[in-house]
Design a protein around this motif. Structure first.
Motif, PDB file in Angstrom:
ATOM      1  N   LEU A 207       0.839  -1.207   0.000  1.00 22.06           N
ATOM      2  CA  LEU A 207       0.000   0.000   0.000  1.00 22.06           C
ATOM      3  C   LEU A 207       0.873   1.257   0.000  1.00 22.06           C
ATOM      4  N   MET A 208       1.924   1.241   0.840  1.00 18.26           N
ATOM      5  CA  MET A 208       2.812   2.402   0.937  1.00 18.26           C
ATOM      6  C   MET A 208       3.545   2.627  -0.371  1.00 18.26           C
ATOM      7  N   THR A 209       4.003   1.538  -1.048  1.00 16.47           N
ATOM      8  CA  THR A 209       4.712   1.709  -2.322  1.00 16.47           C
ATOM      9  C   THR A 209       3.809   2.375  -3.345  1.00 16.47           C
ATOM     10  N   GLY A 210       2.558   1.900  -3.408  1.00 11.58           N
ATOM     11  CA  GLY A 210       1.623   2.466  -4.375  1.00 11.58           C
ATOM     12  C   GLY A 210       1.303   3.903  -4.049  1.00 11.58           C
TER      13      GLY A 210
ATOM     14  N   SER B  58      -4.409 -10.995  -7.252  1.00 11.72           N
ATOM     15  CA  SER B  58      -3.527 -10.453  -6.214  1.00 11.72           C
ATOM     16  C   SER B  58      -2.406  -9.616  -6.826  1.00 11.72           C
ATOM     17  N   VAL B  59      -1.886 -10.021  -7.988  1.00  7.91           N
ATOM     18  CA  VAL B  59      -0.846  -9.203  -8.631  1.00  7.91           C
ATOM     19  C   VAL B  59      -1.446  -7.871  -9.084  1.00  7.91           C
ATOM     20  N   GLY B  60      -2.644  -7.922  -9.647  1.00  6.66           N
ATOM     21  CA  GLY B  60      -3.293  -6.705 -10.128  1.00  6.66           C
ATOM     22  C   GLY B  60      -3.481  -5.698  -9.012  1.00  6.66           C
ATOM     23  N   LEU B  61      -3.837  -6.213  -7.817  1.00  5.34           N
ATOM     24  CA  LEU B  61      -4.065  -5.300  -6.696  1.00  5.34           C
ATOM     25  C   LEU B  61      -2.769  -4.695  -6.170  1.00  5.34           C
ATOM     26  N   THR B  62      -1.617  -5.325  -6.518  1.00  7.44           N
ATOM     27  CA  THR B  62      -0.330  -4.753  -6.104  1.00  7.44           C
ATOM     28  C   THR B  62       0.039  -3.553  -6.967  1.00  7.44           C
ATOM     29  N   LEU B  63      -0.471  -3.513  -8.203  1.00  5.41           N
ATOM     30  CA  LEU B  63      -0.082  -2.423  -9.102  1.00  5.41           C
ATOM     31  C   LEU B  63      -0.664  -1.105  -8.597  1.00  5.41           C
ATOM     32  N   PRO B  64       0.190  -0.099  -8.393  1.00  6.65           N
ATOM     33  CA  PRO B  64      -0.298   1.190  -7.898  1.00  6.65           C
ATOM     34  C   PRO B  64      -1.236   1.839  -8.919  1.00  6.65           C
ATOM     35  N   SER B  65      -2.352   2.410  -8.428  1.00  2.00           N
ATOM     36  CA  SER B  65      -3.338   2.960  -9.349  1.00  2.00           C
ATOM     37  C   SER B  65      -2.779   4.162 -10.098  1.00  2.00           C
TER      38      SER B  65
END
Lengths: 269, 215
Positions: A207-210, B58-65
């Motif tokens: 979350l922090m990275t994003g 789960s990988v998709g949710l890691t990608l920052p919006s």
């Protein structure tokens, strides 16, 4: 399950169940390992592609001033430090607070706080970041504070859920054996709750990275400014390099956190 | 000017942007739900495809919006299309995960009975499996809705619609009059919308859950 009628089948069934569970876990472990390796390979691959692109592509003078291999690596490192620093603050605050919320008189606040935490994700990160910048000024300090506030609630919820999830019988057994309340917490409840807590920590890191990608709005550094500059100046190359680098970094941090998660989980689990 | 006066003063713009924000989230959520359900129905019967779907989620949710917005801005000129595409993408992921897990947790004995009674595969899926997995799917939709409310705030930067414009106008007027009011108004309005939408979705979920498994 009366012992007199079918003791042997029950025991055998039990053993079979255990064996089946073990097999599932092992399969999961194997898959997890394969997945981790793919994930790390993908991140490294993405960074290599970016570096080759920067070296080979025909960049204009403005673009090459903004993009160089050295800049990319420096900004990535800065981004990594920002995210890890925010995550460390989050963990340092959320874990003790979560433990306190499961003890004695504070226990009754746990449910309302988790309910509020559910809406934590709806509070827009950019709103908190901008507010922090408005009150405390731009730069890294206020930005880190906003990130930490944004990350605390979800991790707190995980810590409380994890400790609540520990079988009360186990706690009773530990107390019955003469362990102190503190000893039970440290040697029984926390280790048993570790998987859930560590999932919370990993979520915080990712979350922090994003969210650290929003640093470009308030002069906090990291890779985010590449996207902002790219959009402002209409330089798609800068924009895409920044975006891909952030995505790759997020995957990398997720993989790293999964490794830590495995290392931190007690062997018995 | 206090926050309250500011809200009263800008009420027409604030309510219009709130409506835009909500409409963007709800429409993207509808697309996401349909896509996720279709994918889950295709995936859940095969263990390998289910695992693939869960990994993608789960990988998709890691990608920052913000990174996805950035990439989309480079290729799509229209802010509204970018916003809907990005929100629909993120919205799909939690619903897909919950739908796959929910569908694969339906008791195989029940499915076998339904098949034995002569129900076709489609009928089993529509009349037995989806209704049984529905509460889990609705939870996925609610998680998505919360997440999209927050992500939609960034859409304003990609010249999309919504309450993000209040936050960004606060940012661009740092030190100026009403900068903090503007940022607070945008942020709080998003939280209020998120709570409201969650209540509505919760109610809808209860009403659409089959009576036999209602708690």
């Amino acid at each position: 399950m009366s012992a007199s009628t079918a003791a042997t089948p029950t025991v055998r069934e039990g053993l079979e169940e255990v064996a089946e569970e073990r097999a599932l876990l092992d399969a999961d472990d194997q898959r997890g390992r394969a997945r981790l390796i793919t994930q790390f390979a993908a991140c490294l691959g993405a960074f290599l592609v970016l570096i080759v692109y920067i070296l080979v592509a025909d960049l204009t003078s403005v673009e090459s001033r903004l993009l160089s291999v050295e800049t990319l690596l420096r900004l990535s490192w800065e981004h990594l430090l920002l995210s890890v620093a925010a995550a460390v603050v989050v963990v340092l605050v959320a874990v003790p607070l979560g433990v306190l919320l499961t003890r004695g008189p504070l226990r009754r606040f746990a449910t309302p706080i988790i309910a509020v935490a559910g809406f934590g994700q709806a509070a827009p990160a950019i709103g908190l970041i901008v507010l922090a910048a408005l009150y405390l000024g731009t730069g890294k300090g206020p930005f880190l504070l906003a990130l930490a506030i944004y990350g605390i609630l979800p991790v707190l919820a995980n810590v409380v859920t994890g400790i609540h999830g520990v079988d009360p019988k186990v706690v009773e057994a530990a107390r019955g054996m003469g362990m102190s309340a503190f000893g039970t917490l440290v040697r029984v409840e926390m280790p048993l709750a570790t998987p859930v807590i560590m999932t919370g920590v990993r979520t915080a890191l990712v979350l922090m990275t994003g969210t650290a990608a929003l640093g470009g709005f308030v002069d906090a550094g990291g890779l985010g400014p590449l996207i902002n500059t790219g959009i402002k100046l209409g330089l798609d190359s800068v924009l895409v390099v920044g975006a891909v680098a952030i995505a790759a970094l997020a995957l990398f941090i997720d993989g790293g956190a999964r490794l830590i998660e495995r290392a931190a989980t007690p062997k018995g689990l | 000017m206090s926050l309250w006066e500011y809200v009263q003063d800008r009420w027409s713009l604030l309510s219009f942007q709130s409506y835009q924000h909500l409409s963007l989230v709800v429409q993207s959520l509808l697309i996401a739900t349909v896509v996720a359900l279709a994918l889950a129905c295709l995936a859940y019967r095969s263990q390998r495809v289910s695992e693939l779907a869960l990994s993608v989620s789960s990988v998709g949710l890691t990608l920052p919006s913000f990174a996805l917005f950035g990439i989309l801005i480079a290729f799509i000129p229209n802010g509204i299309v970018i916003s809907v595409a990005a929100l629909a993408f993120y919205g799909t992921l939690p619903i897909l995960r919950n739908a796959v897990v929910g569908l694969s947790r339906v008791d195989p004995g029940l499915v076998e009975s339904a098949r034995g009674m002569g129900m076709s595969r489609t009928a089993t899926l529509v009349r037995l499996e989806i209704p049984l997995a529905w509460p889990v799917i609705v939870t996925g939709v609610r998680i998505s809705a919360q997440m999209l409310m927050g992500i939609a705030a960034i859409a304003a930067y990609a010249s999309g619609p919504g309450l993000g414009s209040f936050i960004f106008s606060g940012l661009s007027r740092i030190g100026g009059a009403n900068a903090t009011n503007s940022a607070w108004a945008g942020t709080l309005a998003i939280v209020v919308l998120a709570i409201g939408l969650d209540l509505v979705l919760n109610l809808l979920g209860r009403l659409t859950t089959s009576r036999g498994i209602r708690v």
